[in-house]
Design a protein around this motif. Sequence first.
Motif, short mmCIF file in Angstrom:
data_model
loop_
_atom_site.label_atom_id
_atom_site.label_comp_id
_atom_site.label_asym_id
_atom_site.label_seq_id
_atom_site.Cartn_x
_atom_site.Cartn_y
_atom_site.Cartn_z
N ASN A 75 0.85 -1.22 0.07
CA ASN A 75 0.10 -0.07 -0.03
C ASN A 75 0.80 1.12 -0.17
O ASN A 75 2.08 0.99 0.17
CB ASN A 75 -0.86 0.13 1.34
CG ASN A 75 -0.20 0.18 2.41
OD1 ASN A 75 0.44 1.05 2.81
ND2 ASN A 75 -0.35 -0.93 3.45
N ILE A 76 0.38 2.39 -0.16
CA ILE A 76 0.94 3.55 -0.25
C ILE A 76 0.46 4.52 0.84
O ILE A 76 0.89 5.79 0.48
CB ILE A 76 1.05 4.35 -1.68
CG1 ILE A 76 -0.33 4.36 -2.30
CG2 ILE A 76 2.13 3.45 -2.55
CD1 ILE A 76 -0.32 5.39 -3.46
N GLU A 77 0.13 4.23 2.03
CA GLU A 77 0.05 5.05 3.10
C GLU A 77 1.23 5.43 3.70
O GLU A 77 1.88 4.15 4.25
CB GLU A 77 -1.05 4.27 3.90
CG GLU A 77 -2.62 4.24 3.39
CD GLU A 77 -3.25 5.53 2.85
OE1 GLU A 77 -3.29 6.32 3.72
OE2 GLU A 77 -3.70 5.52 1.62
N VAL A 78 1.55 6.62 4.41
CA VAL A 78 2.58 6.82 4.93
C VAL A 78 2.65 6.13 6.23
O VAL A 78 3.89 6.02 6.97
CB VAL A 78 2.97 8.36 4.86
CG1 VAL A 78 3.74 8.84 3.91
CG2 VAL A 78 1.70 9.06 5.12
N GLU A 79 1.58 6.03 7.08
CA GLU A 79 1.41 5.28 8.14
C GLU A 79 2.09 3.96 8.32
O GLU A 79 2.80 3.70 9.48
CB GLU A 79 -0.08 5.45 8.70
CG GLU A 79 -0.34 6.10 10.04
CD GLU A 79 -0.82 7.46 9.64
OE1 GLU A 79 -1.76 7.66 8.88
OE2 GLU A 79 -0.07 8.51 9.84
N ASN A 80 1.89 3.49 7.11
CA ASN A 80 2.55 2.04 7.40
C ASN A 80 3.83 1.98 7.03
O ASN A 80 4.80 0.79 7.10
CB ASN A 80 1.65 1.15 6.28
CG ASN A 80 0.03 1.08 6.92
OD1 ASN A 80 -0.11 1.11 7.61
ND2 ASN A 80 -0.67 1.35 5.83
N ILE A 81 4.51 2.85 6.20
CA ILE A 81 6.07 2.84 5.79
C ILE A 81 6.69 3.50 6.87
O ILE A 81 7.10 4.72 6.83
CB ILE A 81 5.95 3.57 4.36
CG1 ILE A 81 4.97 3.14 3.65
CG2 ILE A 81 7.43 3.46 3.94
CD1 ILE A 81 4.80 4.16 2.48
N SER A 82 6.79 2.89 8.12
CA SER A 82 7.58 3.73 9.12
C SER A 82 8.54 2.57 9.75
O SER A 82 8.18 2.23 11.11
CB SER A 82 6.45 4.30 10.20
OG SER A 82 5.65 3.24 10.44
N GLU A 83 9.14 1.98 9.15
CA GLU A 83 10.22 1.05 9.77
C GLU A 83 11.28 1.64 10.61
O GLU A 83 11.73 1.22 11.64
CB GLU A 83 10.99 0.05 8.68
CG GLU A 83 10.10 -0.82 7.98
CD GLU A 83 10.37 -1.98 7.51
OE1 GLU A 83 11.62 -2.09 7.46
OE2 GLU A 83 9.67 -3.16 7.46
N MET A 84 11.49 2.88 9.99
CA MET A 84 12.79 3.64 10.89
C MET A 84 12.19 4.85 11.47
O MET A 84 11.47 5.49 10.90
CB MET A 84 13.81 4.06 9.85
CG MET A 84 14.57 3.03 8.99
SD MET A 84 15.60 3.51 7.86
CE MET A 84 14.46 4.11 6.58
N LYS A 85 12.31 4.91 12.76
CA LYS A 85 11.82 6.22 13.59
C LYS A 85 12.69 6.35 14.60
O LYS A 85 13.90 6.00 14.80
CB LYS A 85 10.61 5.67 14.09
CG LYS A 85 9.33 6.03 13.32
CD LYS A 85 7.87 5.84 14.09
CE LYS A 85 6.76 6.38 13.37
NZ LYS A 85 5.57 5.71 14.05
N TYR A 86 12.44 7.63 15.21
CA TYR A 86 13.55 8.10 15.97
C TYR A 86 13.36 7.30 17.57
O TYR A 86 12.24 6.74 17.79
CB TYR A 86 13.08 9.37 16.73
CG TYR A 86 13.63 10.62 15.74
CD1 TYR A 86 14.76 11.16 15.98
CD2 TYR A 86 12.99 10.60 14.63
CE1 TYR A 86 15.34 12.02 15.03
CE2 TYR A 86 13.59 11.68 13.42
CZ TYR A 86 14.75 12.45 13.93
OH TYR A 86 15.09 13.54 13.36
#
Lengths: 477, 105
Positions: free
Chosen positions: B94-105
Motif C-alpha cells: 500500500n502507499i499510506e505513509v502511516e505504514n511505511i515507518s520501519e525507521m523512526k526516532y
Amino acid sequence: MMNLQDFLTMRHELLLILVAVIVLIGEIFISDKSKHVIINLTIILFLLHTIVGFLPIQEGKLFGGMYQNDLFRATLKNILNIGVFIILLQSSAWIRKEENHGKISEYFILLLSTLVGMYFMISSGDFLMLYLGLELATIPIAALAAFDRHKNNSAEAGIKLILSSALSSGILLFGISMIYGTTGSVYFTEVAANFGKESLQILGFIFFVAGMGFKISLVPFHLWTADVYEGAPINVTSYLSVISKGAAVFIFTIVLYKVFGQIAEMWNILLYVLAVLTMTIGNLFAIRQNNMKRFLAFSSIAQAGFILLGIMGSNQAGVTSVVYFMLIYILTNLGAFGVVSAISNASGKEDMRDYNGLYKTNPKLSLLMTLALFSLAGIPPVAGFFGKFFLFTSVASLNDYKYYILVLIAVLNATISLFYYLRVVKAMFIDPSDNPIPYFKTDTHARIGLLICVFGVFLVGFVAAIYEAIYKFSSLI
Amino acid sequence: MIQDIPIQYFLIVSTTMFFIGVCGFIIRRNLITMLMAIELILNSVNINFLVFNKFLFPHQLQGHFFALIVVAIAAAEASVAIALFINIYRRFTNIEVENISEMKY
C-alpha cells in the motif's frame, strides 16, 4: 560572440559527462559475464578526470553569465572530486556483490550525473542554473537511496528523500520567485545590485534559506536526514553526507556572500540561531543512537552547525575556513564511513554493540576508525582540530561579545561530541565481547581509499600550503 | 485585458495555492496526494514567475523561461517519485505513509 574554445571553461563538466557516457557505452558493449570491468574502468576514468581537474582552467563566464568558472570554483570541484574518488573505491566491494549484478553501471551513471549537477550548482551565475543543478544533484540520489530494491528500509529512504527534497525545492523556488519579483532579475549580479531591504525580499530570502537548510540538513529542517542515511546503502549514505552536503554548503556560502551580502548583519542573526540549534540538537540526538549510520547522520548534522560558524565570519578568512573544513570533513568522514562500510560488507553488522572487541580481531580498522573519530571530534594531532580551530577563529574575529558566546556554545558542543565519538572507541577497545566480528580482509580498492583518507587527514592538517592556497583562491568568491 | 486585473489578485491566488500545498503535504497521508500537494506548490511558483514577468518586467522573459524549466523539472521529479512509489507498493502493498515507518526516532 561565443566560439568553441569558450567551452573549455566548462572542462570539469564536459569531462565528467564524457566519463558517464563512456560508462554508458561500456554497459552496452561489455558482456554480462565481465560486467565487473566497469568498476575498474570507472575508477580509472574518474582518477584521470580528477587529475586533469587540477590543471589550470580558463576562467570566464558562459551563456550570458548563467555559468561561470574561476579558480575558486574549480578548487571546490576538485575537493568534491577527491571525495567522490574515495567513495568509488569504497563502493567497489559492495557493488561487486551478487545482489547488485546487472546494476553496476546504473550505480555509477547515477552517481556521476548527480556530481555533474553539483558542478553546475557551484558554477551557477543565476538562480535558474542554481535550481537546475540542485535538481540534477537531488533527483538521481533519491533513486540511489532506493538502490537496494529488495530491502524495505531502502525503499523507505528513497521516498523520504524524494518527497522532502521536492518540498524543499518548492519552498526554495517560492523564495526565488519573490526575489525575482522585487529585483526584476534572476542573475546573481543584478539581484545583488537591486537588493534593498524590502519586506518581500527578506521573506524571499528566508524561504531561500529554508530550502537550502533542507539540503544541508540544518536543524529545523533535518528530520529526513537520519532515516534516509539509515535506509540507504552505506556508500550512498557516505555520498549524501559528504559530497551533496559539501556542494550545498559551497553554493550556500557563495550565494550568501555574493547575492545577499548587503543584508549580512541580518543573515548573521539567522545563522546564529540555526547554528546553535543545529549543533546542540544534532549532538544530543547523536548520543542516543546505536546504529552506526544513524549515529554518523547525527554527527554530520552537528558538523553542519559548526560550518555555519565559518560562514558567519563574513570575510575571506571565513570562506577559507569553510572550504578548508569541508576538505577535512570529506576526508575524515569518508574514513569513518569506509570502516563502517568495510565491516558492513564483510559481516552485515551496523550496530554499535557489534563493534565490541573489534580491536582484538581487526586492529588496523579499529585504529583507522579511532583516528577518523578523533578528527571528527577535533582532537589536536589530526586535521579535524585545525578545521574547527579556524572556524571558531573566523567567527570570533567579528569582535562582538555575542559571537564570543557562540564560540563558547560551539566549544561546549565539541566537548559533548567527544562523549559519543569516544563511545565507539570504547566499544572497540575496552568493551569485551563473546563473539566479536571475526577477522576479515578488506578488499584492495577500499584499502587504497582508506589510505588516502589517513594520509589526507594528516597532510591537510600539517601542510600549511594547502590552507594558504585555499586562502588565495577564496578572494575570488 | 489581463492588465485590468490588479496584480494583487494573482498573488493572492498563488500564495493561497502555496500554503494549501504545504498543508496538504503535511496533513495528507497518501503518497500520491502528497505528490499532488508538491505539484500545487510548484504551480504556485509558476504563477508568481509569470505574473511578475507580465506585470512588472514585460521587456524581458526571464520569468517565463524559469516557469518553463520548473514545469520540465517537476515532470522529471514526479516520474522518479512515482517509480519509487511503485517500488514501495511492491514492498508494503500500500502507499499510506502511516505504514511505511520501519525507521523512526
